[in-house]
Scaffold this motif. Structure first.
Motif, short mmCIF file in Angstrom:
data_model
loop_
_atom_site.label_atom_id
_atom_site.label_comp_id
_atom_site.label_asym_id
_atom_site.label_seq_id
_atom_site.Cartn_x
_atom_site.Cartn_y
_atom_site.Cartn_z
N GLU A 707 0.71 -1.21 0.04
CA GLU A 707 -0.10 -0.10 -0.38
C GLU A 707 0.84 1.19 -0.20
O GLU A 707 2.07 1.09 0.61
CB GLU A 707 -0.81 -0.12 1.30
CG GLU A 707 -0.28 -0.01 2.58
CD GLU A 707 -1.05 -0.25 3.76
OE1 GLU A 707 -1.82 -1.13 3.60
OE2 GLU A 707 -0.81 0.48 4.85
N LEU A 708 0.38 2.40 -0.41
CA LEU A 708 1.10 3.46 -0.42
C LEU A 708 0.79 4.36 0.78
O LEU A 708 -0.56 4.74 1.22
CB LEU A 708 0.73 4.37 -1.70
CG LEU A 708 1.17 4.25 -2.92
CD1 LEU A 708 1.06 2.64 -3.49
CD2 LEU A 708 0.79 5.39 -4.19
N GLY A 754 -3.92 -1.61 -12.18
CA GLY A 754 -3.96 -2.51 -11.10
C GLY A 754 -4.55 -1.75 -9.90
O GLY A 754 -5.07 -0.50 -10.03
N MET A 755 -4.93 -2.73 -8.85
CA MET A 755 -5.68 -1.98 -7.70
C MET A 755 -4.30 -1.27 -6.88
O MET A 755 -3.22 -1.23 -6.97
CB MET A 755 -5.88 -2.92 -6.71
CG MET A 755 -7.23 -3.73 -7.24
SD MET A 755 -8.58 -2.86 -7.83
CE MET A 755 -9.12 -2.27 -6.36
N CYS A 756 -4.83 0.02 -6.39
CA CYS A 756 -4.14 0.86 -5.61
C CYS A 756 -4.58 1.29 -4.50
O CYS A 756 -5.77 1.57 -4.29
CB CYS A 756 -4.09 2.32 -6.59
SG CYS A 756 -2.94 3.69 -5.49
N ARG A 757 -3.81 0.77 -3.24
CA ARG A 757 -4.19 0.98 -1.89
C ARG A 757 -3.64 1.93 -1.30
O ARG A 757 -2.17 2.13 -1.34
CB ARG A 757 -4.04 -0.16 -0.98
CG ARG A 757 -4.91 -1.50 -1.23
CD ARG A 757 -4.70 -2.53 -0.29
NE ARG A 757 -5.97 -3.26 -0.38
CZ ARG A 757 -5.99 -4.54 0.43
NH1 ARG A 757 -5.13 -4.59 1.61
NH2 ARG A 757 -7.14 -5.39 0.24
N VAL A 758 -4.19 3.12 -0.51
CA VAL A 758 -3.49 4.37 -0.43
C VAL A 758 -3.93 4.28 1.36
O VAL A 758 -5.16 4.27 1.63
CB VAL A 758 -3.84 5.51 -0.98
CG1 VAL A 758 -3.10 6.83 -0.62
CG2 VAL A 758 -3.81 5.40 -2.49
N GLU A 777 -13.33 1.45 1.35
CA GLU A 777 -12.52 1.81 2.56
C GLU A 777 -12.29 0.45 3.06
O GLU A 777 -12.99 -0.37 3.62
CB GLU A 777 -13.25 2.51 3.59
CG GLU A 777 -12.36 2.84 4.52
CD GLU A 777 -12.96 3.86 5.73
OE1 GLU A 777 -12.63 3.95 6.77
OE2 GLU A 777 -14.24 4.38 5.30
N ILE A 778 -10.96 -0.21 3.02
CA ILE A 778 -10.54 -1.50 3.54
C ILE A 778 -10.35 -1.41 5.13
O ILE A 778 -10.86 -2.63 5.61
CB ILE A 778 -9.24 -1.72 2.95
CG1 ILE A 778 -9.14 -1.74 1.36
CG2 ILE A 778 -8.69 -3.30 3.45
CD1 ILE A 778 -10.25 -2.60 0.61
N PHE A 785 -8.51 1.61 -4.60
CA PHE A 785 -9.33 1.84 -5.96
C PHE A 785 -8.72 1.30 -7.18
O PHE A 785 -7.50 0.98 -7.02
CB PHE A 785 -9.68 3.39 -6.34
CG PHE A 785 -8.46 4.05 -6.53
CD1 PHE A 785 -7.49 4.48 -7.63
CD2 PHE A 785 -7.79 4.90 -5.13
CE1 PHE A 785 -6.56 5.07 -7.72
CE2 PHE A 785 -6.64 5.43 -4.94
CZ PHE A 785 -5.86 5.67 -6.38
N ARG A 786 -9.22 1.17 -8.24
CA ARG A 786 -8.65 0.66 -9.37
C ARG A 786 -7.89 1.73 -10.40
O ARG A 786 -8.95 2.59 -10.68
CB ARG A 786 -9.49 -0.12 -10.26
CG ARG A 786 -8.97 -0.66 -11.41
CD ARG A 786 -10.03 -2.03 -12.07
NE ARG A 786 -10.01 -3.11 -11.24
CZ ARG A 786 -9.05 -4.31 -11.24
NH1 ARG A 786 -8.08 -3.97 -11.78
NH2 ARG A 786 -9.16 -5.16 -10.35
#
Length: 809
Positions: A707-708, A754-758, A777-778, A785-786
């Motif tokens: 994740e970022l 691809g999927m981007c987790r921030v 929201e994980i 988000f994609r």
């Protein structure tokens, strides 16, 4: 000097009188240290393939013979005896990186100058000097051009006919000097066949051959182009009289033709190539040379900007700023340190060159500290920590070329020394790609010599290059075969411990010793925490790479099974992460190496959410180690504290690093920087510069957990700021802006889909091209988000108009 204070410029109000005050220039292959004197100029010169020695057989069959007994002694707890026997497993010492020579200019005009300044502009890669003398303004520019492969010195005055000086070349090597036509000089020389390390007290530390011997031959060719006036040459010097302006051009090369060839055969004579390079450069005027150089340099340097704010302190000379940092508010000095590391990597590591060594490419000693080699138990790897995250991926390539070469030499060492498959490297590497443990066949200390994890650790850089860029062709054709070969060695090297675990034996924690309850002080045992963490990292990366490529299912199965049985990291009696397989940690140990924390950084085995108990234990270990140490040691601690999400502690380490050091004598506890901002171990080692740059990036952006994480370790001292162009794993480029210590806006550019987790500590919205992007929201503070390749995603603070106010992110 005219500067806004925000410019990435080092500047000084007096000439350099010592090498550690001079300013470095480089094009990846050619390097120079610029002194900028008034009555004379010295430009100390290097070429990255100028080394002592030649290819030789360094493997030691005796190592394989004594290995079973070493392991028996370790299993019996006889560690001192195991240490002693390990000395029989060593090969020769490495060879040494060599200085090429010096260019000296003696000016006719002398005296006490007025308005003197010298500077290095990191954005242009040009070192300058300017002063007034006798009513005349003298100006100099010096740079090393990558496009034209020459070092350029420009001398000009504000009055016609006032450029008069004498130029000569010399070298600490055996050399001859001759005129080259009417306006040039040729210096030809040869390196020693052997140079002993600076720490080896031997009767004959430097051994020369005859001119037709095995040492590397080299040539430096100097040409001069004058505007007005006259130029003449003798076999000793070049004379310029009455010119309006003069451009000096220096080309240099060596007879090195790959690590498998003897340079003394002179089949690869440098003369023709050097002469061609100089002739091509002479055909271009100065403005063309300058513009091509700046364009090449800026194409890399300008990718990342950092603004931590400026104060009046930034208007002062750099050495004064370093000296007074503890008593002043100077956030820009940290920006300068960050960008200096990026500048140095560009200047010392370009595609097609050698990788940056222990001193980058800058060295003035025939017997430099630790041979100025590639020290692969931390230092070489630290050199390249900033490569991917600070958007200099091309500068990473020379390290990959080195790994390819080591895999060839290392396969022979693995078989001869240990009877293992795959390939291995130990803690010292030279131009000839030595992979055997150094030590002069028994004179070395196992505390550093007995460490066969160099190849495994280097392979992390191959995976990281893929993780940041996503180039599957690189992963398939280049990275994975090398990673697999290193993993094959580790599979063969691991042995059963009798309790169901796989361990390494013999094993050390680099350069550190332990003391057992029965009073033994030794270096060699089994399953050091760093060994296990490095192997875990390598196996994990190989497993993921094989899965991505859809290959090697059976081999992946072997790695998974072995990884599950690796001796696990343990928490000791002090709450610390144990450094060794037994709880031998000394609470008073302030050793410069913290190798047992590899799983925290640069590895990813230990994380706050994945392994919270080990994460807390790593923090305890770091607290016990303290905040002192060598320059590079403090740089590593910056990265550790960033991973521990403690920005203020990381900032404290950066501040400690920015301590002005005067001595060049070896000191394991007095680290900092020299006046020219180069890292002081002391003596000079460049790894601390690169580690500090990587650490600052790690404080602002992390991506090792998938994740970022934006501003994960922002110190309270950096109230407001902005960074652009940092890269994250997954193929993202990230800009971040903050005010009052809080994120206000960010931009994420996706190079691939691809999927981007921030993760961030604020409520935000995500948009692209003005349209809101649906996010999931994980968890608290974590959204997903994609992302689509080629699109930019804006993250704005929840007050809605923050991004509109900033406008820049």
């Amino acid at each position: 000097m005219e500067t806004t204070g925000a410019d990435p410029i080092l500047w000084y109000a007096r000439p350099a009188t010592r090498w550690v005050e001079a300013l470095p220039i480089g094009n990846g292959r050619l390097g120079g240290m610029v002194f900028s004197g008034v009555e004379s100029e010295r430009l100390q010169l290097n070429e990255d393939t100028l080394w002592s020695g030649s290819r030789r057989d360094w493997n030691n069959p005796r190592a394989r013979e004594v290995l079973p007994e070493v392991r028996r002694l370790i299993a019996a707890g006889e560690y001192v005896a195991a240490d002693a026997l390990c000395t029989q497993m060593q090969g020769p010492y490495n060879q040494s990186y060599q200085p090429l020579g010096d260019l000296h200019i003696r000016f006719d005009a002398g005296g006490e100058p007025e308005e003197y300044t010298r500077a290095l502009d990191l954005r242009t890669g040009i070192a300058t000097a300017r002063y007034r003398l006798g009513g005349v303004t003298y100006m100099r520019e010096v740079f090393a051009s990558a496009p034209d492969q020459v070092i350029v010195v420009r001398l000009v005055t504000d009055q016609p006919g006032r450029c008069s000086f004498t130029v000569t070349l010399n070298s600490p090597q055996r050399y001859t000097l001759a005129a080259d036509g009417a306006s040039g000089l040729s210096l030809r020389g040869q390196c020693p066949r052997h140079v002993a390390p600076n720490y080896d007290n031997t009767d004959q530390p430097v051994v020369h051959d005859d001119w037709d011997g095995v040492g590397i031959a080299f040539e430096a060719l100097l040409g001069a182009v004058a505007e007005g006036g006259s130029i003449s040459a003798t076999d000793r010097e070049l004379r310029v009289e009455g010119a309006d302006a003069v451009t000096l051009l220096l080309a240099a090369g060596t007879s090195f033709d790959g690590f498998g060839h003897s340079p003394g055969l002179h089949d690869h004579d440098p003369a023709a190539r050097v002469r061609w390079q100089l002739a091509a450069a002479v055909r271009r005027d100065y403005d063309q040379l300058r513009e091509a150089h700046i364009a090449s340099h800026a194409q890399l340097f300008d990718r990342v900007t950092l603004d931590l704010g400026t104060t009046d302190a930034a208007l002062r000379p750099t050495d004064d700023r370093i000296r007074d940092l503890a008593r002043s508010d100077d956030p820009h000095l940290f920006t300068l340190l960050f960008q200096y590391g990026r500048y140095l990597l560009i200047a010392s590591s370009r595609p097609g060159t050698q990788p940056a060594n222990l001193q980058g490419i800058w060295n003035d000693e025939v017997r430099p500290p630790w041979s100025s080699n590639w020290t692969t138990n931390i230092n070489t790897q630290m050199n390249y920590w900033p490569a991917e995250v600070t958007n200099l991926a091309e500068c990473h390539r020379p390290l990959f070329d080195l790994i390819v070469d080591l895999s060839v030499s290392g396969r022979e060492t693995a078989g001869t020394n240990y009877g293992c498959g795959g390939w291995v490297a130990h803690h010292n590497v030279d131009l000839w790609r030595q992979t055997a443990p150094p030590g002069d066949y028994g004179r070395g200390d196992p505390v550093w010599a007995m460490w066969p994890m160099g190849g495994a650790w280097l392979c992390q850089h191959l995976w990281e290059h893929y993780a940041f860029g996503g180039d599957e062709t690189f992963l398939r054709d280049r990275a994975y075969p090398l990673m697999r070969g290193a993993a094959e060695f580790c599979l063969d090297w691991l042995i059963e411990d009798g309790q169901g675990n796989l361990v390494t034996a013999p094993s050390t924690s680099p350069e550190n010793t332990f003391t057992t309850s029965d009073g033994q002080t030794a270096a060699v045992s089994m399953a050091s925490t760093s060994d296990m963490a490095i192997i875990w990292d390598l196996f994990t990366n190989c497993i993921r790479a094989g899965a991505i490529l859809g290959i090697d299912g059976d081999f992946r199965g072997h790695l998974e099974a072995a990884r599950d049985r690796l001796y696990p990291p343990r928490i000791g009696r002090l709450g610390q992460l144990q450094e060794w397989f037994q709880d031998w940690d000394d609470p008073e140990d302030k050793h410069r190496h913290s190798s047992h924390l590899f799983g925290l950084h640069p590895g990813r085995q230990i994380t706050s959410r994945g392994t919270p108990e080990l994460y807390a234990a790593a923090r305890r270990s770091l607290e016990l180690r303290g905040d002192g140490g060598t320059g590079w040691s403090m740089a590593w601690k910056v990265n550790f504290w960033a991973r521990l999400q403690d920005g203020d502690r990381a900032y404290r380490l950066l501040s400690n690093m920015l301590t002005l050091v005067e001595t060049t004598e070896t000191n394991a506890h007095g680290g900092g920087v020299y006046a020219n901002l180069l890292d002081a171990h002391p003596p000079f080692q460049i790894d601390g510069n690169f580690g500090a740059t990587a650490g600052i990036a790690e404080m602002l952006l992390q991506s090792h957990t998938g994740e970022l994480s934006l501003l994960p370790a922002l110190p309270s001292a950096w109230h407001h700021g902005r960074v652009t162009g940092l890269r994250a794993r997954g193929g993202f480029t990230v800009d971040i802006e903050w005010r009052g210590g809080n994120l206000t806006a960010a931009a994420i550019r996706a190079a691939r889909g691809g999927m981007c987790r921030v993760r961030f500590a604020a409520s935000t919205t995500v948009s692209s091209d003005g349209a809101r992007v649906a996010v999931e929201e994980i968890a608290s503070g974590l959204v997903e988000f994609r992302a689509e390749a080629g699109r930019c995603y804006r993250i704005d603070a929840s007050d809605g108009d923050t991004a509109g106010r900033s406008g820049r992110v």
